[in-house]
Design a protein around this motif. Structure first.
Motif, PDB file in Angstrom:
ATOM      1  N   PHE A 173       0.814  -1.206   0.000  1.00 45.90           N
ATOM      2  CA  PHE A 173       0.000   0.000   0.000  1.00 45.90           C
ATOM      3  C   PHE A 173       0.850   1.260   0.000  1.00 45.90           C
ATOM      4  CE2 PHE A 173      -1.713   3.523   2.513  1.00 45.90           C
ATOM      5  CZ  PHE A 173      -2.691   3.962   1.606  1.00 45.90           C
ATOM      6  N   TYR A 185       2.316   1.743  -3.340  1.00 48.42           N
ATOM      7  CA  TYR A 185       1.209   2.108  -4.249  1.00 48.42           C
ATOM      8  C   TYR A 185       0.893   3.596  -4.128  1.00 48.42           C
ATOM      9  CZ  TYR A 185      -3.791   2.022  -5.739  1.00 48.42           C
ATOM     10  OH  TYR A 185      -5.008   2.265  -6.332  1.00 48.42           O
ATOM     11  N   GLU A 218      -7.418   6.914   0.977  1.00 49.77           N
ATOM     12  CA  GLU A 218      -6.927   5.887   0.052  1.00 49.77           C
ATOM     13  C   GLU A 218      -6.615   4.596   0.801  1.00 49.77           C
ATOM     14  OE1 GLU A 218      -6.917   4.564  -3.316  1.00 49.77           O
ATOM     15  OE2 GLU A 218      -6.579   6.704  -3.553  1.00 49.77           O
ATOM     16  N   PHE A 262      -8.136   1.004  -0.100  1.00 52.37           N
ATOM     17  CA  PHE A 262      -7.264  -0.155  -0.318  1.00 52.37           C
ATOM     18  C   PHE A 262      -7.718  -1.324   0.561  1.00 52.37           C
ATOM     19  CE2 PHE A 262      -3.546  -2.825   0.221  1.00 52.37           C
ATOM     20  CZ  PHE A 262      -2.935  -2.823  -1.033  1.00 52.37           C
ATOM     21  N   SER A 304      -8.841  -0.660  -5.002  1.00 49.79           N
ATOM     22  CA  SER A 304      -7.595  -0.087  -5.500  1.00 49.79           C
ATOM     23  C   SER A 304      -7.337  -0.669  -6.883  1.00 49.79           C
ATOM     24  CB  SER A 304      -6.435  -0.425  -4.557  1.00 49.79           C
ATOM     25  OG  SER A 304      -6.305  -1.832  -4.408  1.00 49.79           O
ATOM     26  N   GLY A 343      -7.155  -4.333  -7.251  1.00 48.67           N
ATOM     27  CA  GLY A 343      -7.600  -4.908  -5.986  1.00 48.67           C
ATOM     28  C   GLY A 343      -8.919  -5.639  -6.128  1.00 48.67           C
ATOM     29  N   TYR A 383      -6.424  -6.596  -3.030  1.00 46.75           N
ATOM     30  CA  TYR A 383      -5.073  -7.138  -3.007  1.00 46.75           C
ATOM     31  C   TYR A 383      -5.045  -8.568  -2.485  1.00 46.75           C
ATOM     32  CZ  TYR A 383      -0.166  -7.804  -1.950  1.00 46.75           C
ATOM     33  OH  TYR A 383       1.112  -8.323  -1.904  1.00 46.75           O
TER      34      TYR A 383
END
Length: 322
Positions: free
Chosen positions: A147, A150, A177, A181, A186, A189, A191
């Protein structure tokens, strides 16, 4: 596909809308490419796919895979890797990227290079990739570090050479954000679903899918390079071992070396859909545990709890959980 009928969400980091398709979230240009790929791409049994979720070691995996696959046979006339294209090109430019290069480079790609790369989850790969028996190498990374990487990556795109003058706004966006996530909203995602899809495939097809952990590759890159060479069917010979070829590949693909190359510090921008990205944006720190410098205790606990719940019963443990 009627885009008005599928879920969408605003991606704060990449300043665009994400569309949900087959359980995962994509920018519009990637979604359109994905649909075309699923309908038209035909994999070969000799293809080797290098896979990772965004910001989970993708750039590094492509460099390692390319250096191992092409050693000596095509570029290294002096046997010391000094003519390898990685010294003059970003790894994304030497290994075709399925979602981005399908309409151009992949259709006319070098038949002697079996490598292809993708961020796509296992369940969205074209049917021919699964049925052909081609090999898949997957890199996963501890989600807290994923993350943070990212976030910083997309900030480099949106705010090049900016020192975050609007700190309060950036902080608020960071927290929002983070929430997105964790909710799975995301780019590429959720993830955890992305990771679990390849993890389960590696258990079901151990000779076809190789599952790597970023932290373990980082901790013993030489061992991992030998493992990769063995998996793709090109183990190092005794002669290569004596001449320290595996060690040279480790050195060539190290973060310190790649990040300091002129092409990766000052190179032209790579076009990703509507975005233009400086090569340097792909090289920030390349370390494990940097999340400690960015996530509050509550954020750490939240993400660790999600990992615990998501991975329950899978026997998967991320490379670093501290």
């Amino acid at each position: 596909m009627l885009l008005t009928k599928i879920p969408r969400v605003k991606c704060l980091s990449c300043s665009t809308e994400l569309y949900q398709y087959q359980g995962f979230w994509y920018p519009l240009d990637i979604l359109e490419s994905l649909i075309s790929i699923q309908e038209n791409f035909k994999a070969k049994p000799t293809d080797i796919f290098l896979c990772a979720s965004p910001k989970a070691g993708f750039t590094w995996l492509k460099a390692l895979g390319f250096a191992i696959e092409t050693r000596r046979t095509r570029f290294d006339n002096d046997d010391d890797l000094s003519t390898n294209p990685l010294l003059k090109k970003l790894s994304h430019d030497v290994v075709p990227w399925l979602e981005l290069d399908f309409t151009n480079n992949i259709k006319s790609r070098d038949p002697k290079l079996p490598l292809l790369a993708t961020h796509l989850p296992y369940t969205s790969l074209p049917e021919s990739v699964i049925s052909s028996g081609c090999k898949i190498i997957y890199m996963c990374r501890e989600p807290k570090d994923t993350f943070v990487s990212y976030w910083h990556f997309f900030q480099r795109i949106i705010l090049p050479n900016n020192k975050y003058s609007k700190e309060a706004q950036v902080s608020a966006s960071f927290e929002k954000e983070f929430e997105l996530f964790c909710e799975g909203k995301s780019v590429g995602g959720p993830y955890w679903d992305h990771v679990l899809g390849l993890w389960r495939a590696s258990i079901e097809k151990p000779g076809t899918v190789l599952f790597l952990k970023y932290e373990e590759v980082k901790g013993n890159t030489l061992f991992s390079v030998r493992k990769l060479a063995e998996f793709i069917g090109k183990p190092f010979s005794d002669k290569e071992e004596m001449e320290r070829v595996p060690q040279r590949i480790v050195e060539l693909c190290s973060f310190e070396n790649l990040s300091n190359l002129k092409v990766n510090k000052e190179g032209k921008r790579l076009s990703v859909g509507p975005l233009e990205i400086d090569h340097s944006a792909f090289f920030r720190k390349g370390m494990s545990g940097d999340w400690k410098n960015h996530l509050a205790d509550e954020m750490k606990e939240t993400m660790d709890q999600i990992s615990k719940e998501k991975l329950l019963g899978s026997n998967l443990v991320f490379g670093s959980t501290t």
